[in-house]
Write a protein that holds these residues in place. Structure first.
Motif, short mmCIF file in Angstrom:
data_model
loop_
_atom_site.label_atom_id
_atom_site.label_comp_id
_atom_site.label_asym_id
_atom_site.label_seq_id
_atom_site.Cartn_x
_atom_site.Cartn_y
_atom_site.Cartn_z
N ALA A 199 -52.87 -45.56 7.73
CA ALA A 199 -52.54 -45.35 9.10
C ALA A 199 -51.21 -46.43 9.29
CB ALA A 199 -53.52 -45.55 10.03
N ALA A 200 -51.32 -47.66 8.94
CA ALA A 200 -50.30 -48.62 9.23
C ALA A 200 -48.93 -48.35 8.60
CB ALA A 200 -50.81 -49.75 8.58
N VAL A 201 -48.88 -47.64 7.50
CA VAL A 201 -47.62 -47.07 6.87
C VAL A 201 -47.07 -45.96 7.67
CG1 VAL A 201 -46.71 -45.97 4.65
CG2 VAL A 201 -48.13 -47.77 4.40
N ILE A 202 -47.90 -44.99 8.00
CA ILE A 202 -47.38 -43.93 9.03
C ILE A 202 -46.74 -44.45 10.06
CG2 ILE A 202 -48.03 -41.79 9.94
CD1 ILE A 202 -47.91 -41.45 7.17
N SER A 203 -47.59 -45.56 10.76
CA SER A 203 -46.88 -46.26 12.05
C SER A 203 -45.67 -46.87 11.82
CB SER A 203 -47.87 -46.96 12.43
OG SER A 203 -49.27 -46.56 12.78
N LEU A 204 -45.42 -47.23 10.68
CA LEU A 204 -44.25 -48.05 10.43
C LEU A 204 -42.94 -46.93 10.28
CD1 LEU A 204 -42.52 -50.62 9.82
CD2 LEU A 204 -43.20 -50.23 7.29
#
Length: 432
Positions: free
Chosen positions: A404-409
């Motif tokens: 989720a964090a990578v997609i948010s970035l």
């Protein structure tokens, strides 16, 4: 704030009813994928394999969404948003009701999951054409300085869908488990046919925007001129690509927090009813939160609100799953709120207006559909399947949090670099 005209009210109602149906269909399918379909359509598999197969069917429905986006985007940009929206809403209603009428695998064997995939595939085709037409016609009818609010009202329709889908599943699941698995879950799916009839009535009263009418009049003066909305979209290739990347975080937010999250909490021993009720609570809050986020984007800028939503999602996904693991209903509901209503609705309430403002009127429906539907296909459609596979492979929810964090970035970077039409009202203030 001036009163809305009857034409504007009809545009909002006609657009939002389709968004309601889109999200009703998909939230409903997501809830059923997590709780019902493994037993009804994949009964011979282990619990984990059945859930993976169920979420795979969920993902399968997204494969034709980009195709639907192109087909109905072309219709919307050439023949009118209203024509496209009438076709898509009828198709969605027929396919969703059809899913509710499929006999179980124990009755007709392998034909049951095949029929499920068939209806799911065409459900995705019609859903693929929905948001581009709805967002275009609603935002085009918005008065100056209120485009963000008008676009966000579509997501209020999604909130109503959340309440309706989870509420119906809660109601039919409140009786015996045997009734729920055999007949109860089918009732909400068949109810989609009623929603489709209501949508057709509302959309029959839609009018095209002045902006589109001017385009149609200009085309009439040059009848031999052939234009392709898809080619027009790729006159701005950067926006076409960035529109897809921008949409990725909002596309996975609901499906990780609400769909995979439901399967996760059930696997920890929580009753599915707790998740259904929580989804209803989220839907109620979404109805009111979306226009607040949209109005904020009119004041401080869409870019800031959307990037803030991406950051919030990356930071709040961990405490969300910590609360899910408590198996305490109130804490689980709090997790659903902080994981989705705060960051997810901020992104959803802003995205469609941003996409509308990235493309010219002659290719707007196609452009919005490309960004919205491809991001939802590669992001949201596979999110529950990816999250389940990651959590099973690593025996922990941490890989899901990193995912989720990578997609948010990715969403943050894409939003920062996107450009917008120079003639958009307040464009300099909203996007610089």
């Amino acid at each position: 704030m001036s009163a809305l005209s009857s034409k504007q009210r009809r545009a909002i109602a006609g657009g939002a009813i389709g968004t309601l149906m889109e999200y009703f269909d998909y939230y409903l399918y997501g809830l059923a994928s997590a709780t019902v379909f493994p037993a009804v359509f994949f009964p011979h598999d282990s619990a984990v394999v059945g859930t993976l197969a169920s979420f795979a069917s969920f993902a399968f429905g997204f494969l034709l969404r980009p195709v639907g986006g192109l087909v109905f985007g072309h219709i919307g940009d050439k023949m009118g948003r209203k024509t496209s929206l009438m076709i898509t809403v009828i198709g969605m209603g027929v396919c969703t009701a059809g899913i509710g009428l499929i006999p179980s695998a124990s009755t007709i064997g392998i034909a049951a999951p095949i029929l499920l995939l068939f209806f799911r595939m065409f459900q995705g085709l019609f859903v693929g054409g929905e948001m581009g037409g709805a967002a275009s016609i609603v935002v085009e009818h918005a008065p100056a300085g209120r485009r963000g609010l008008f676009g966000a009202l579509l997501i209020s329709g999604a909130g109503i869908a959340n309440v309706a889908s989870a509420g119906l599943m809660t109601a039919v699941g409140s009786g015996s488990q045997s009734f729920f698995i055999t007949w109860g879950w089918r009732i909400p799916f068949v109810f989609a046919a009623v929603l489709a009839i209501v949508a057709v009535v509302l959309r029959s009263k839609l009018e095209e925007s002045d902006e589109f009418k001017e385009l149609a009049a200009a085309r009439a003066l040059k009848p031999k001129t052939r234009n392709s909305p898809l080619k027009d979209v790729f006159r701005h290739p950067k926006n076409a690509i960035l529109g897809i990347l921008i949409g990725l975080p909002q596309s996975i937010a609901g499906y990780i927090v609400l769909t995979f999250g439901l399967a996760y909490m059930v696997s920890k021993g929580t009753h599915a009813q707790v998740g259904f009720i929580g989804t209803m609570i989220v839907g109620v809050l979404q109805i009111f939160a979306a226009p607040l986020w949209g109005s904020l984007s009119d004041k401080i800028g869409r870019r800031k609100v959307y990037i803030g939503g991406c950051i919030g999602f990356a930071l709040l996904i961990y405490p969300t799953f910590v609360l899910y693991g408590t198996q305490v209903a109130v804490l689980i509901w709090l997790g659903m709120i902080i994981g989705f209503v705060i960051p997810g609705v901020a992104m959803q309430g802003t995205l469609q207006t941003m996409l509308v403002e990235m493309f010219d009127v002659e290719a707007r429906t196609t452009g919005v559909n490309i960004g919205y539907q491809i991001s939802n296909t590669i992001g949201g459609g596979f999110a529950p399947l990816i999250a389940t596979a990651l959590s099973v492979a690593f025996g922990s929810v941490w890989p899901v949090i990193v995912y989720a964090a990578v997609i948010s970035l990715i969403g943050i970077i894409a939003t920062a670099y996107a450009s917008f039409r120079p003639d958009v009202e307040n464009a300099g203030r909203l996007y610089t």
